[in-house]
Each structure stands twice: as C-alpha cells, then as structure tokens.
Motif scaffolding. Sequence first.
Motif, PDB file in Angstrom:
ATOM      1  N   PHE A  96       6.273   0.468   9.562  1.00  0.00           N
ATOM      2  CA  PHE A  96       7.615   0.911   9.173  1.00  0.00           C
ATOM      3  C   PHE A  96       7.893   2.258   9.821  1.00  0.00           C
ATOM      4  O   PHE A  96       6.988   3.082   9.985  1.00  0.00           O
ATOM      5  N   ASP A  97       9.170   2.498  10.195  1.00  0.00           N
ATOM      6  CA  ASP A  97       9.536   3.747  10.837  1.00  0.00           C
ATOM      7  C   ASP A  97       9.551   4.908   9.869  1.00  0.00           C
ATOM      8  O   ASP A  97       9.150   6.026  10.214  1.00  0.00           O
ATOM      9  N   THR A  98       9.989   4.642   8.629  1.00  0.00           N
ATOM     10  CA  THR A  98      10.064   5.720   7.634  1.00  0.00           C
ATOM     11  C   THR A  98       9.489   5.234   6.309  1.00  0.00           C
ATOM     12  O   THR A  98       9.301   4.026   6.075  1.00  0.00           O
ATOM     13  N   VAL A  99       9.210   6.219   5.446  1.00  0.00           N
ATOM     14  CA  VAL A  99       8.692   5.870   4.099  1.00  0.00           C
ATOM     15  C   VAL A  99       9.761   5.128   3.306  1.00  0.00           C
ATOM     16  O   VAL A  99       9.473   4.175   2.580  1.00  0.00           O
ATOM     17  N   ARG A 118      -0.587  14.717  -1.622  1.00  0.00           N
ATOM     18  CA  ARG A 118      -0.034  13.361  -1.820  1.00  0.00           C
ATOM     19  C   ARG A 118       1.108  13.086  -0.821  1.00  0.00           C
ATOM     20  O   ARG A 118       1.254  11.977  -0.316  1.00  0.00           O
ATOM     21  N   ARG A 119       1.911  14.073  -0.487  1.00  0.00           N
ATOM     22  CA  ARG A 119       3.041  13.859   0.429  1.00  0.00           C
ATOM     23  C   ARG A 119       2.511  13.471   1.825  1.00  0.00           C
ATOM     24  O   ARG A 119       3.056  12.573   2.488  1.00  0.00           O
ATOM     25  N   ARG A 120       1.481  14.071   2.305  1.00  0.00           N
ATOM     26  CA  ARG A 120       0.917  13.769   3.624  1.00  0.00           C
ATOM     27  C   ARG A 120       0.332  12.350   3.659  1.00  0.00           C
ATOM     28  O   ARG A 120       0.484  11.612   4.629  1.00  0.00           O
ATOM     29  N   SER A 121      -0.308  11.902   2.588  1.00  0.00           N
ATOM     30  CA  SER A 121      -0.936  10.565   2.557  1.00  0.00           C
ATOM     31  C   SER A 121       0.109   9.463   2.627  1.00  0.00           C
ATOM     32  O   SER A 121      -0.078   8.435   3.290  1.00  0.00           O
ATOM     33  N   THR A 157       0.830  -1.206   0.000  1.00  0.00           N
ATOM     34  CA  THR A 157       0.000   0.000   0.000  1.00  0.00           C
ATOM     35  C   THR A 157       0.865   1.256   0.000  1.00  0.00           C
ATOM     36  O   THR A 157       0.584   2.232  -0.705  1.00  0.00           O
ATOM     37  N   VAL A 158       1.975   1.243   0.782  1.00  0.00           N
ATOM     38  CA  VAL A 158       2.872   2.412   0.832  1.00  0.00           C
ATOM     39  C   VAL A 158       3.484   2.665  -0.540  1.00  0.00           C
ATOM     40  O   VAL A 158       3.592   3.809  -0.980  1.00  0.00           O
ATOM     41  N   ALA A 159       3.870   1.615  -1.231  1.00  0.00           N
ATOM     42  CA  ALA A 159       4.511   1.767  -2.566  1.00  0.00           C
ATOM     43  C   ALA A 159       3.520   2.363  -3.578  1.00  0.00           C
ATOM     44  O   ALA A 159       3.890   3.205  -4.408  1.00  0.00           O
ATOM     45  N   GLU A 160       2.251   1.942  -3.453  1.00  0.00           N
ATOM     46  CA  GLU A 160       1.261   2.456  -4.406  1.00  0.00           C
ATOM     47  C   GLU A 160       1.047   3.948  -4.189  1.00  0.00           C
ATOM     48  O   GLU A 160       0.986   4.736  -5.145  1.00  0.00           O
ATOM     49  N   LEU A 161       0.916   4.422  -2.880  1.00  0.00           N
ATOM     50  CA  LEU A 161       0.706   5.842  -2.602  1.00  0.00           C
ATOM     51  C   LEU A 161       1.942   6.656  -2.973  1.00  0.00           C
ATOM     52  O   LEU A 161       1.832   7.804  -3.452  1.00  0.00           O
ATOM     53  N   ALA A 162       3.135   6.098  -2.770  1.00  0.00           N
ATOM     54  CA  ALA A 162       4.366   6.808  -3.150  1.00  0.00           C
ATOM     55  C   ALA A 162       4.424   7.028  -4.648  1.00  0.00           C
ATOM     56  O   ALA A 162       4.892   8.061  -5.125  1.00  0.00           O
TER      57      ALA A 162
END
Length: 988
Positions: A701-704, A688-691, A314-319
């Motif tokens: 995860f601790d960081t993006v 987008r950066r906040r999401s 999910t994180v990779a898709e939003l990034a």
Amino acid sequence: MRLHRLEVCAFGPYATRQVVDFDALGADGLFLLHGDTGAGKTTLLDAVAFALFGTVPGARAEAKRLRCDIADPDQPTEVVLELTVQGHRLRIVRSPEYERPKRRGTGYTKQPAKVSLTWLTPPPDGGTAEAVTRNDEVARVVQRLLGMNAQQFFQVVLLPQGEFARFLRADTKERAELLERLFGTERFTAVEAWFANARKERKAEVEAKRAGVRELVARLAQVAGVDAPEEPDREWAATLRTRAAVEVAEARAEEKAAREAWEWARQHLGESKDAAERVRRVRAARERLAEWERGARERSRWTAEVEAARRATTVAELAADGRAAEDHHGRAVEEEATAAAACRELGFDDVGLDVEELRRRAGSLREEAGGLAGLVEQAQRQHTEQRRLTDLDESIAYYAERITVLQSKLDGLPERLSELTRQRELAVEAEARLDGIRAREEELAALLADAESLPELERAAASAREAELAAEAAHNEARGVLLDVRERRLAGMAAELASGLVEGKPCPVCGSGEHPEPAVATADAVSEETERVAAEREVEAARRREEARAARYEAEHRRDTAAQRLAGRSAADLAEELADVRAERQRLTEHAGRSDALAAAVRSAKEEEQRLLAERASHERSLTEHEAERAVVAQGIEERAEALAVARGEFPDVAARRDHLLALGRALDRLADARTAVIAALQQRDERRRSVADAAKRAGFDTVEEALEAARSAERIAELEELLRKAADEKAAAAGVLADPELAGISPDDDVDTGSAEEAERAARERAEAAVATVRSREQVARDIEELAGKFDAALAELAPAEQEFAELNALTDVLSGHGQNARRMSLRSYVLAARLEEVAVAATARLRSMSQGRYSFVHSDQEDKLRTRGGHGLGLDVLDDYSGMVRSSKTLSGGESFIASLALALGLADVVAAETGGALLDTLFVDEGFGTLDGETLDVVMGVLDELRSGGRVVGIVSHVEELRQRIPNRLRVRKSRTGSVLVSEG
C-alpha cells in the motif's frame, strides 16, 4: 342393714357436731324424729343418704349446698355413719366440697370432697382392713353390700316427704321411668333398641341390594340399547349376551373387507407420488444451475475484497497498537496535571521540582505525622470523656427526678390501701348475706304468687262445690230411677217367667208340667234390658259424683294450702316487702360482685408499695455511683486539655493536623509517579508510529490510510468466504441430481396427476376406520353386557336370602315393639315393667287392706292405654273400693286415704325391690311426714301396720311434727331450732 350411730357437723342447719345413737333410739323398734318446720328433721335422713352415696334425695340434690352457713369457719363439714350390713360393721366418714375463708389473708379457698370407709369387723372375702379413701371404691363397696343404688335406696329405705306419693299419683310415663330405675330394666329397652337398629340396618342393606339390582338392569338396558322389562330375570340377560355376540361377528367381517380395499388404494397412491417427485427434482436442479450462472459477477467482486483484506490485516493490527499508545500518553499528562492541582490545594505551590526532590519532601511529611500518633489517641479519649461527662450529668438529673416522683407516690399509698381494705370487708359481708336474702326473695315471690292466685282458687273451689252438688243430685236421681225400675221388674217377674212356659215342660219355679193360670204382664212392667240401662246410668252418675268430689277436694286443698301459707298477709303487703327485699338483694349483689376485684386491688396496692420502695432504693444507689464517677472524669479532662492545645496548632484538633500531613505526603508521591509515567508514554508513542508506516509499505500500500481502508473484520472475511463456498456447493448439488440414473429421460415439462389417487385412498381409509370403530364399539358393548350380566346374576343370588332374613327380623322386631303378631300390643319393656308393677300391687294390697280396714285394694291393669303414652302401656294402677264395688282412680282418694295408699305402695315397692335386687336385709326404715292427714282411727290402724314392721328386729323411724305421735311413741328425738344452729335433744 342396721344403722348404729350418726354424727353431723356443719351440715345443713347443724352448726356444731350432733350425734344420733340409733341403737338406743330404736331399742323398741319404733322411734320418732320431731321438731318445728325447718328445724332439720329431714336433714338427718339426708345425712344418712350422703354418707352412703355422696348425694341426697329429691330436689335438694340440685342445690349442691350442704354446708351450714352459720358454722364456725374452722369447723369442718362432715358426716360420720356407723352401720352393719350383711354381718359386717363399718364406719363411713364423708365431707362435701365447699369453700371456707383463707387462714391467711382474705378470700376463700376450696375444700375438696373427701370420703373414707373403715371396717370395724373383718372385711368380707378376707380382704385387707385398711381404710378405703377413693370415692369410686367406696361407692362400689356400698352398692355391693346393699345390693341397690342410690335411687333404689331412697325409694326403699328413706320414704321422704311428698316423694313416696308421687308413684301413686304419677302418670304412666313417670311410673315407667321410676320402675325402670328401681328394677334396672334398661337392658330390655336396650334389646328393643338393638332389634330396631338391626332392622333399620338390614332394611338399608336390602334396599341397597334392590337398588343395586335396579341400577344393573338400567345399565344393561342402556348399554344394549333396549327398554328395561318390568320383571327382568337371568333369561333376559342371556338374550342380550347372544345378540351382542352376533353383532360383533358381523362388524369384524366388514372390517376385513375395508382393510383390503384401503391397502390397494394406498399402493396406487404411492406409485403416483413417486413419479411426481422425480419430475419435481429435475425442475429444481435446472432452476438452481440457472441461478448460479446469474451470480458470477458478484462472486468475482467478493474474491477481490477478501484478497485485499488479508494483506491489510497486519497494518490494521499495528495501527490499533499505535492508537492505544497515543491514548496512554494523553492519560498520563492529565494525571500529572491533576496531581499538581491536588498539591496546590493542600498548600504546596512548588510543584515544578524534579521527581527525586518530590519524593524526599513526601518522606519528611510522613515522619512528622508519625510523631503525632500518640497525641491523636489522647484527643480521642478526651472527646470520649467529655461525652461521658454529659451522660453522667443527664443520668444524675434523671435519678434525682425519679426519686422525687416515687416519694410522692409512696406518700399517698397508705390512705388508698386503707380505703380498699374497708371496701373489701363490706363486699365480703354482702357476699355472706346474699344467700339469705335470695332465699327470702324466693319465699316472698312464692307467697305473692299465692296471694294473687287466691281469688281464682276461691272461685275454683266454689265452682267445684257447685259441680259436686249437681253430681250428687244427678246420682240420687239416677239411683231413684234404678230402684223404681228394679221394683217394677220384681213386680212383673212372674209374668216374665210365665212368658217362657211351654205346655208339658216343668215350671222352673214349682216343677209342675201344667200351667193353668200363667201370670200376665202389666202395663208398667220393665224388661231386663231396661234395668241394665238404668244400672249403667246409675254407675256412670256415681263415677261422675266421685270425680266431682275429688275435684272439689283438690280445689279446696289448694285454696286452704295457699291461705295457710299467706297467714293473713295481703298481696300489697307482700309486693311492698318483696320490692324492699329485691332492692336489698340488688345492693348486696353489687357489693358482693366487687369482692374479687377489691381483693385483687388490695393485693395490687401492697405489691405496688413494695415495688416503689425497691425502685426508690435502686435509684438512690445509682445516683450516688454516678456522682462519684463524674468527679473522676472531670479531673482527667482538665489534665489532658493543655497538651492537646499545643499539638493541634492552627488545626481544630491533633487528628486533623496529622491527617493533613499524611494527605500532602501522598499528594507529592502521586505527582512524582505521574511525572515519571508521562516520560515513558511519550517514548512508547513515537516508537509505534514508525512501526505502522513500515508495515504499510511491506503490504503493497502507498499510505497507511489506504491500507486501513482495505482492512475488513474477521467476521466479514468469514462471511464472504462462506458465500463463495455455498455457491460452489449449490452448483455441484444441481449437477449431481441431473446425473442420477433414476431421472434419465425425465423432462421438466412432464405432468403427473395424483389428485384422483389421493381421493380414492381417502375414501378407502375412512371406510376402514369406520369399520374398525364399529368393531371396537360392538366388542366394548359385548364386554360391558357380559360384565353387567354377571354382576346382575350375582346380585339376584344375594338379594333373595337377604329379603328372607329381613322379613323374619322385621316380624320379630314388630312383636318386641308391640305390633304385628303381638296380641297384647305391649312392648318387651312395657311387659317386663307391667309384671314388676303387678308384683308391687300384690305386695302393697295386703298392707292397704289392713290400713283401710278391708275397704281398698290395688288393681293393676295391663289394658292398652287409649292415649298410647310411650312407655306407659300396661302400667295402670287404680284402687278397688269394696264399699261401692267400683274401681276408682287413685287421684280421687282423700288426703288421709292417699297417705295410707302411698305408704302401703311404698312398703310393697320396698319389699319387691329388695327381693329383686337381692340386697341386704333392710333392718332400718324411715317414713318422713304425711301423718297429719289421718284421723285418729286410721292413725291407729297405720301405727298397727308399722308395729308389724318391727317384727324380726326391724327398726322404723318416723319423721313428723304431729303432736299425737309424741304421745304414742315413747322413744323420741327432738330437733330444736335456734339462731346458732339446730341441736338434737333425746326425749322419752
């Protein structure tokens, strides 16, 4: 057939219409056509032949030139003949094909051949009285009424000069060809040819059947593997069949035993392979379990990697969505800078205005450009009119130049046309003179050949005279010897008779039985054999004398004829005159050869003049039209120029100014749109950066960046899961194999030997396959032998009757061709022609004996020709001289004797042909020339024979220039020659 009236017009030497009234001319049954040489006597006979058959006799038919060269161009060439055949009177009008000058213009036009037949009395068979105008129909009517074709008519009715003597002197081949044409015996030749072809075909068929039998024997021997016998028969073929059947039975027994052995070997091999396969399966299962245990650590690492990747998805898709928003914002900024630069390039520097002011300014520019739309159309029309003005100026200059060029060409045409016409007239004149100069050239060439050969002819005549004197001396000597021998034999005849007396038998002279003093032969007495030899030598010497005399006559005749034609002119004079004539002919040929080309040139010049006149008129009209149009176009250009100058301002033209206004308006709209897009893209990027930051914390995860490092692609995740699944499947499969009841108690260390079983099976299989191949081979051989033997029996059954039929046909063909059992050695064609010639000889002998005062008779010989000339066997024709009792060659007759013999033969031939063809009664007969070779006494006899021909109403026409005949024959028609054409003058 009786001729009544003949008309000729522009035919041969007759330039005008000439009429021959045969009813008046032949009232006494005998008339004479006379005149100078070349005046046209024979042409009248040609006209009769042409009217009836459309052709003329002899070599004149090859020239194909019947029209009079000096006739008036408007005078038609035609022949009109009225005659009565089988009680029906008819008129035939015929014209040949010829060329006449055109009535309009120059050149010649071809006049087609025409013919018409009109019945002057009711037609036969109650047919229609309408004229017949088709050439083939007229030919059928004439041939049906006369009962003969053209060649037969020329030999029976028209006895032309030099032609009727050909049959007398012809060799056997020429005589056979003439008889075949006259009597129509081609069907017998066709019968011979049919039998020859049939024999050839039957022979080919028999040879083909024999070849077929030989081929079948060879194939049987090859298939059976034996040598072919010299005389094969049906018993030999039956033996081959029996042997082939025995070999097939033996091969089948061997095949059965080999198949049984192979089946046992295959079964044993299968059991060995099954045991080896069970051991192999146990070994493979244990190896796979060991391999699974060695990969346990790697499988644990794959499981952890898959779990982390699933949490980071999910994180990779939003990034990825955030990076897209960053890119969109950058592109919007770049587009705003580009739009601002475009406005500055178009002269608008106030690019810092807000969006609303930019859109207002763009609307004002579009309104101003719309006001210039009408003037743009006027400017485009102005450019079009200016280009049209330039085109008109070029066209006006072109038409003016073309008119000048055309006028210069027209000025030179009359003189060139006049010169071409003059040259054409000279070529036509040369063409008209060419035939005459060619005839003169041929005549001079023939005379020059005579002049060059005259010395040789003189020598030949002298040699012939010497040979004749020697032959006469030899004959006199032989005759003296014969007379001396006969005198001595008569003197010793008593002793010759006494040698045959026998005491007691009566004497053949006195009858007494007593012979007291028989005569005794003297020393100079001769025998009957000696007298016979002397007589044969005298006959041979007489024959040689006659041959020498005939040769001397022929040599002197050739010499005198050549000298008479030369009339004292030398070879040098003739050569000089011939050279002049040839030069003139060459010059005329060159001029005449240009006739058609010059005529075409005259026509081309006239056509060119008309074309140039029409082209000049067309150019003049075009020039006037273009000058008028130019004046109108120039006035319109001046009126539009002032308004367009105000509207374009500082631009090159109105359209350029209008395009500038529209482009600036579009640039301002673009800048407003880009500025609006930059504001929207900046807001979307921050959201987008906040999401993305919130999603990384929720996934643990601790960081993006940590979440993105753990992320894997869907393909990599699927690959890892597939590897884990395969490892589990490998373990389950190996465990399942080891649990199979069939493998219970089997150790992976067991050893099974299958090599010996495989070798035994291979050997048994090869034996069985060989046995099968042997059976099939022998069965095929047996089938082939059976089939070929059947064909062999059938071929023998067909060959026997074919050979018997060919033998009969071959013997019959030999008989028809003069071989085999033909005792006369004469072919069917020769036999028929010999019979016809014998009839001719009998009919001609009666007239020949009368004209020769009983001296000569025709002798027909059917003896085999020593030279075996094809078609001439049995066609010998000689004359019997009653003065000497010898049979002579017809070539040894003198000129007068040859004439009367030829005339008698021609009359006899005419009688036989008329009787053979069943033709109409021939009431009219023509004899052309030959009377100049007769002495007065012989001429009286010949005239007597011709008088006899008049009996029964027959009319005989004589064509001759002999002066004595003018005194003997009261009814005469003279042909008078002149420069304007020959004319006919009736005399007597």
